[in-house]
Design a protein around this motif. Sequence first.
Motif, short mmCIF file in Angstrom:
data_model
loop_
_atom_site.label_atom_id
_atom_site.label_comp_id
_atom_site.label_asym_id
_atom_site.label_seq_id
_atom_site.Cartn_x
_atom_site.Cartn_y
_atom_site.Cartn_z
N GLN A 24 -2.24 -5.17 0.12
CA GLN A 24 -2.32 -5.86 -1.16
C GLN A 24 -3.28 -7.03 -1.05
OE1 GLN A 24 -0.80 -4.98 -3.98
NE2 GLN A 24 0.14 -3.20 -3.00
N PRO A 25 -3.88 -7.40 -2.15
CA PRO A 25 -4.73 -8.60 -2.14
C PRO A 25 -3.87 -9.85 -2.01
CG PRO A 25 -4.50 -7.75 -4.36
CD PRO A 25 -3.83 -6.76 -3.45
N PRO A 26 -4.49 -10.99 -1.86
CA PRO A 26 -3.72 -12.23 -1.72
C PRO A 26 -2.80 -12.45 -2.91
CG PRO A 26 -6.04 -12.61 -1.21
CD PRO A 26 -5.93 -11.21 -1.74
N TYR A 29 -3.52 -12.91 -6.94
CA TYR A 29 -4.90 -12.46 -7.18
C TYR A 29 -5.06 -11.90 -8.59
CZ TYR A 29 -8.91 -9.29 -7.00
OH TYR A 29 -10.06 -8.61 -7.28
N PHE A 30 -4.11 -11.09 -9.00
CA PHE A 30 -4.27 -10.42 -10.29
C PHE A 30 -3.98 -11.33 -11.48
CE2 PHE A 30 -5.50 -6.40 -8.92
CZ PHE A 30 -4.75 -5.98 -7.84
N HIS A 31 -3.44 -12.52 -11.22
CA HIS A 31 -3.21 -13.44 -12.33
C HIS A 31 -4.52 -13.85 -12.97
CE1 HIS A 31 0.95 -13.50 -11.62
NE2 HIS A 31 0.95 -14.25 -10.55
N PHE A 33 -7.54 -12.21 -12.43
CA PHE A 33 -8.55 -11.14 -12.43
C PHE A 33 -9.09 -10.88 -13.83
CE2 PHE A 33 -10.62 -7.53 -10.52
CZ PHE A 33 -10.75 -6.63 -11.55
N SER A 34 -8.19 -10.65 -14.78
CA SER A 34 -8.65 -10.31 -16.12
C SER A 34 -9.39 -11.49 -16.76
CB SER A 34 -7.48 -9.88 -16.99
OG SER A 34 -6.56 -10.95 -17.14
N ARG A 35 -8.92 -12.69 -16.46
CA ARG A 35 -9.59 -13.87 -17.03
C ARG A 35 -11.02 -13.96 -16.51
NH1 ARG A 35 -9.49 -19.14 -15.38
NH2 ARG A 35 -7.83 -18.69 -13.89
N GLU A 36 -11.22 -13.67 -15.23
CA GLU A 36 -12.56 -13.71 -14.68
C GLU A 36 -13.44 -12.64 -15.31
OE1 GLU A 36 -11.25 -15.32 -10.24
OE2 GLU A 36 -12.56 -13.58 -10.44
N VAL A 37 -12.86 -11.49 -15.56
CA VAL A 37 -13.63 -10.42 -16.19
C VAL A 37 -14.09 -10.86 -17.58
CG1 VAL A 37 -13.48 -8.10 -17.17
CG2 VAL A 37 -12.56 -8.54 -14.90
N ILE A 38 -13.17 -11.42 -18.35
CA ILE A 38 -13.51 -11.84 -19.71
C ILE A 38 -14.55 -12.95 -19.67
CG2 ILE A 38 -12.61 -12.84 -21.83
CD1 ILE A 38 -11.76 -9.94 -21.31
N ARG A 40 -16.83 -13.43 -17.43
CA ARG A 40 -18.14 -12.85 -17.09
C ARG A 40 -18.70 -12.07 -18.27
NH1 ARG A 40 -18.00 -10.13 -11.20
NH2 ARG A 40 -20.12 -9.62 -11.86
N ILE A 41 -17.84 -11.45 -19.04
CA ILE A 41 -18.32 -10.74 -20.23
C ILE A 41 -18.93 -11.72 -21.22
CG2 ILE A 41 -17.58 -9.48 -22.27
CD1 ILE A 41 -15.59 -7.99 -20.48
N GLU A 45 -22.78 -11.97 -22.49
CA GLU A 45 -23.18 -11.93 -23.90
C GLU A 45 -24.07 -13.11 -24.22
OE1 GLU A 45 -19.45 -11.76 -25.93
OE2 GLU A 45 -19.48 -9.58 -26.05
#
Lengths: 172, 214
Positions: A24-26, A29-31, A33-38, A40-41, A45
């Motif tokens: 598993q990642p640290p 980690y997934f808390h 993840f989605s925020r970083e994706v958004i 970067r999106i 833009e």
Amino acid sequence: MSMNPDQENFEELRRLLALKRHEQPPPGYFHDFSREVITRIKAGEAAGNAPFLDRLVETAPWLRRLWEGFEPKAIVAGAFGVGVCSLLVVGLISSERIDSNPGAFMPNTELPQNILASVPSQTVGSSLFERAAADHGVASLIATNQSQSSIFDEIRRPYVQPVTFSVPVLGN
Amino acid sequence: MIMAEPTARKVSKEPDVPAAGSPPPPPDEAVLVSRARQGDLGAYDELVRLYQERIYATVYHMTANHEDANDLAQEAFIKAYQALKSFKGGSSFYTWVYRIAVNKTINFLKQRKHRTHMSLDDLDFNAEHDPDLVALISDKTPRREIDLSELQEKLNTAMQKLSEPHRLVVTLHDVQGSSHEEIAEIMGCNIGTVRSRLFYARQQLQALLSDYLK
């Protein structure tokens, strides 16, 4: 397929591979993840108005590496440019030569009489042309050629540069 | 033959009347996709949260590197968002994103220089109590003194020796439990190809890990 030792060993292998699920990642980690994706999106833009070259480099990393390789070495960049230009010039010259001398690649269906007359009547070689010219004479050869339809009849006759040649006489 | 495309993956069952005070069930994937296509980043955030763990896990097992898996997984979701307008809905969004992530990962693996860095600290403590691990490291195993980190290293090393398609099949099936049909759809091949690749990959791994399988 009946159970066999190989399948039984696959079962152990599968159990072993299933252990990878524990990798598993640290924690936490997934808390983010989605925020970083958004984020970067949104940044992407906003950068959509970036200059074309910047976007091109962004999408083609190899281009960036090439550019970064040239930056500290101006001589390399200059040599690369000279090489590209040279290739272009060579290509242009080669294409002009082909265009200006197409007859060199076209068969000669009509030879001047003085050239054909210089061919000795003796059959000295094994080539079909020499034998035909010697046995049948030039006129008949031309007539033969002219009586037969050829795929070249429809082609506009190109300019032909006469070629002089001499056939060695054997047996003397 | 390509399987018939599945219906959109539902996030939850059809909602019954919720109990008082309980949160409403998450909306259907199709609804989220539709909203995301109209620029609703909140909807896309929910989609990312739905599939982030599986996508990340697949990429990680392919690369055996946490940093690379992080980058690739994020880039896959970003690319999916940018290409949302081209998503025709023929397959589920989940499968579509999976394909993007898999293709990105395979391209990455082909381009990178050989790297042996693997995240050896990712094995959490619960694995020590895993019944499979206990059964494996038993008196039947010759190397009883093996510890978890060594086993993980050997396992990852063996996986990295497989070609990308074979590693992917093993990851999806034996590690993540995907069915042959799902794998065929993700990889864009038929089920027979999936089975043959899986068999070959298992044979390879069996030979590489023979010391730990007897």
